[in-house]
Design a protein around this motif. Structure first.
Motif, short mmCIF file in Angstrom:
data_model
loop_
_atom_site.label_atom_id
_atom_site.label_comp_id
_atom_site.label_asym_id
_atom_site.label_seq_id
_atom_site.Cartn_x
_atom_site.Cartn_y
_atom_site.Cartn_z
N ASP A 219 0.83 -1.20 0.00
CA ASP A 219 0.00 0.00 0.00
C ASP A 219 0.87 1.26 0.00
O ASP A 219 0.54 2.25 -0.67
CB ASP A 219 -0.92 0.02 1.22
CG ASP A 219 -2.09 -0.97 1.09
OD1 ASP A 219 -2.34 -1.44 -0.05
OD2 ASP A 219 -2.72 -1.27 2.12
N GLU A 220 1.97 1.23 0.73
CA GLU A 220 2.85 2.39 0.77
C GLU A 220 3.56 2.61 -0.57
O GLU A 220 3.78 3.76 -0.97
CB GLU A 220 3.87 2.24 1.91
CG GLU A 220 3.26 2.43 3.29
CD GLU A 220 4.25 2.13 4.40
OE1 GLU A 220 4.16 2.78 5.46
OE2 GLU A 220 5.10 1.23 4.22
N ILE A 221 3.91 1.53 -1.24
CA ILE A 221 4.50 1.67 -2.59
C ILE A 221 3.49 2.33 -3.51
O ILE A 221 3.83 3.22 -4.31
CB ILE A 221 4.93 0.29 -3.13
CG1 ILE A 221 6.13 -0.23 -2.34
CG2 ILE A 221 5.28 0.39 -4.62
CD1 ILE A 221 6.56 -1.63 -2.71
N THR A 222 2.23 1.94 -3.41
CA THR A 222 1.18 2.56 -4.22
C THR A 222 1.04 4.03 -3.89
O THR A 222 0.95 4.88 -4.80
CB THR A 222 -0.16 1.84 -3.99
OG1 THR A 222 -0.04 0.47 -4.40
CG2 THR A 222 -1.28 2.51 -4.80
N GLU A 223 1.04 4.38 -2.61
CA GLU A 223 0.92 5.78 -2.20
C GLU A 223 2.10 6.60 -2.69
O GLU A 223 1.94 7.74 -3.16
CB GLU A 223 0.81 5.86 -0.67
CG GLU A 223 -0.49 5.31 -0.11
CD GLU A 223 -0.45 5.19 1.40
OE1 GLU A 223 0.55 5.62 2.01
OE2 GLU A 223 -1.42 4.65 1.97
N LEU A 224 3.30 6.03 -2.60
CA LEU A 224 4.49 6.74 -3.04
C LEU A 224 4.47 6.94 -4.55
O LEU A 224 4.82 8.03 -5.05
CB LEU A 224 5.75 5.97 -2.62
CG LEU A 224 7.10 6.63 -2.90
CD1 LEU A 224 7.21 7.97 -2.19
CD2 LEU A 224 8.24 5.70 -2.47
N TYR A 225 4.06 5.92 -5.28
CA TYR A 225 3.97 6.05 -6.74
C TYR A 225 2.96 7.13 -7.13
O TYR A 225 3.24 7.97 -8.00
CB TYR A 225 3.56 4.72 -7.36
CG TYR A 225 3.26 4.83 -8.84
CD1 TYR A 225 4.28 4.94 -9.78
CD2 TYR A 225 1.94 4.85 -9.29
CE1 TYR A 225 4.00 5.08 -11.13
CE2 TYR A 225 1.65 4.97 -10.64
CZ TYR A 225 2.69 5.09 -11.55
OH TYR A 225 2.41 5.24 -12.89
N GLN A 226 1.80 7.11 -6.49
CA GLN A 226 0.79 8.11 -6.82
C GLN A 226 1.26 9.52 -6.47
O GLN A 226 1.02 10.47 -7.22
CB GLN A 226 -0.52 7.79 -6.09
CG GLN A 226 -1.19 6.52 -6.60
CD GLN A 226 -2.38 6.10 -5.77
OE1 GLN A 226 -2.56 6.53 -4.62
NE2 GLN A 226 -3.21 5.23 -6.32
N ALA A 227 1.97 9.66 -5.34
CA ALA A 227 2.50 10.97 -4.95
C ALA A 227 3.55 11.44 -5.95
O ALA A 227 3.61 12.63 -6.30
CB ALA A 227 3.10 10.90 -3.55
N LEU A 228 4.38 10.52 -6.42
CA LEU A 228 5.42 10.86 -7.40
C LEU A 228 4.79 11.36 -8.69
O LEU A 228 5.14 12.44 -9.20
CB LEU A 228 6.29 9.62 -7.64
CG LEU A 228 7.47 9.72 -8.58
CD1 LEU A 228 8.53 8.69 -8.20
CD2 LEU A 228 7.06 9.48 -10.04
N ARG A 229 3.87 10.61 -9.23
CA ARG A 229 3.26 10.99 -10.51
C ARG A 229 2.45 12.28 -10.39
O ARG A 229 2.49 13.14 -11.28
CB ARG A 229 2.37 9.86 -11.01
CG ARG A 229 3.11 8.61 -11.40
CD ARG A 229 3.81 8.73 -12.73
NE ARG A 229 2.89 8.66 -13.85
CZ ARG A 229 3.26 8.39 -15.09
NH1 ARG A 229 4.53 8.15 -15.39
NH2 ARG A 229 2.36 8.34 -16.06
N THR A 230 1.71 12.43 -9.29
CA THR A 230 0.89 13.62 -9.12
C THR A 230 1.76 14.86 -8.91
O THR A 230 1.52 15.91 -9.52
CB THR A 230 -0.06 13.45 -7.92
OG1 THR A 230 -0.92 12.32 -8.17
CG2 THR A 230 -0.91 14.69 -7.71
N THR A 231 2.78 14.75 -8.06
CA THR A 231 3.65 15.90 -7.76
C THR A 231 4.36 16.37 -9.01
O THR A 231 4.38 17.57 -9.32
CB THR A 231 4.66 15.53 -6.67
OG1 THR A 231 3.96 15.17 -5.47
CG2 THR A 231 5.59 16.70 -6.38
N LEU A 232 4.97 15.45 -9.74
CA LEU A 232 5.70 15.84 -10.95
C LEU A 232 4.74 16.30 -12.05
O LEU A 232 5.01 17.29 -12.74
CB LEU A 232 6.54 14.66 -11.46
CG LEU A 232 7.65 14.18 -10.53
CD1 LEU A 232 8.41 13.03 -11.19
CD2 LEU A 232 8.61 15.31 -10.16
#
Length: 305
Positions: A219-232
């Motif tokens: 779940d944390e990998i998913t959250e980190l991936y989503q944060a990465l894509r959204t932020t950039l």
């Protein structure tokens, strides 16, 4: 330091200002800015810009014609073609690109001020590369293939690529034993993310910069991936259409925690804290990212007991 959103915005800006124009003169103005000698810079004179690409934090100005020969590719990723030349630019920590509608006065003198490079086009416009400070790391490479630039050859996947999905991100993290902050900044693992946006991504994901990658749950990998894509992705959208000279200011206004030590977190209102290292620092929110506990402000910091 320009990171993937700013370099992508510069790529878009140059794509609209350079493509189809002839290069008549290039002037290296500091002793160490040009990192290659073959092909010679004279090979650029008379060539036409066919495309502007990006590889992580590198700009890739692709030319064809005259000394380069014909057939350069024209993709946003810096496609190549037979006879193409690639002017690969890495702006490093303190470099920037400044567009000029015209150049006035006498040609610049090498070694004076922040000016490191000048490219002049047949229509009288062009761009300068500048670098502030005394540590000069801005680098220009003239090559026939981007892979001939060692820094490009070592790059990991681009986080803005359509093919970079959650599964691809998880595969990159498999077996990593580093802390998240260091992993995100490693250009060999993932291209284009630096100090500022790694802070922003981790704040959006509500994760400590010192959490080991191996401890991340699915779940944390998913959250980190989503944060990465959204932020950039959001940063790229904010930069879209912004003139090259205004991109630095735009980046600063869009950052929520990086460079904002002592200010209030825009999410929870807690005070943004800092951890300093010998040549950099990171910023984070204790409430959002570390369960309210401050990080020790020293190299190889750990959570205070």
């Amino acid at each position: 330091m320009p990171e993937v959103p700013e370099v992508e915005a510069l790529r878009t800006f140059l794509d609209g200002h350079l493509v189809g124009k002839e290069i008549v003169r290039v002037l290296p103005l500091t002793v160490n800015v040009l990192k290659t000698y073959d092909p010679p810079l004279s090979a650029l004179e008379g060539t036409t810009v066919a495309a502007v690409g990006r590889h992580g934090k590198y700009l890739d100005i692709v030319t064809a014609g005259a000394g380069a020969g014909a057939g350069a590719g024209g993709t946003g990723d810096g496609g190549t073609g037979d006879g193409a030349l690639h002017l690969a630019v890495h702006l490093a920590r303190a470099g920037w690109l400044r567009w000029k509608d015209s150049f006035t006065g006498a040609p610049p003198r090498p070694g004076k001020g922040p000016l490191a490079w000048r490219t002049v086009l047949a229509e009288g416009d062009g761009f300068d590369l500048t670098e502030a400070g005394t540590t000069k790391r801005l680098a220009v490479h003239l090559v026939r293939d981007p892979a001939d630039v060692p820094g490009i050859a070592r790059l990991g996947p681009d986080p803005l690529a359509a093919s970079f999905d959650r599964a691809a991100f998880a595969r990159l993290l498999a077996g990593e034993r580093r802390q998240i902050k260091g992993a995100l900044r490693d250009q060999r693992l993932l291209a284009g993310i630096g100090n500022a946006y790694s802070d922003e991504i981790l704040h959006a994901a509500r994760m400590s910069p010192f959490k080991p990658v191996k401890n991340l749950s699915e779940d944390e990998i998913t959250e980190l991936y989503q944060a990465l894509r959204t932020t950039l992705g959001d940063a790229v959208e904010r930069s879209r259409g912004v003139a090259a000279g205004a991109l630095k200011a735009e980046k600063r206004t869009g950052l929520r925690v990086h460079g904002r030590t002592g200010e209030a977190c825009p999410v929870c209102g807690d005070t943004i804290r800092e951890v300093s290292f010998s040549d950099s620092s990171l910023q984070y929110c204790p409430t959002c990212q570390t369960g309210g506990r401050p990080l020790a402000d020293r190299r190889m910091s750990r959570l205070l007991k």
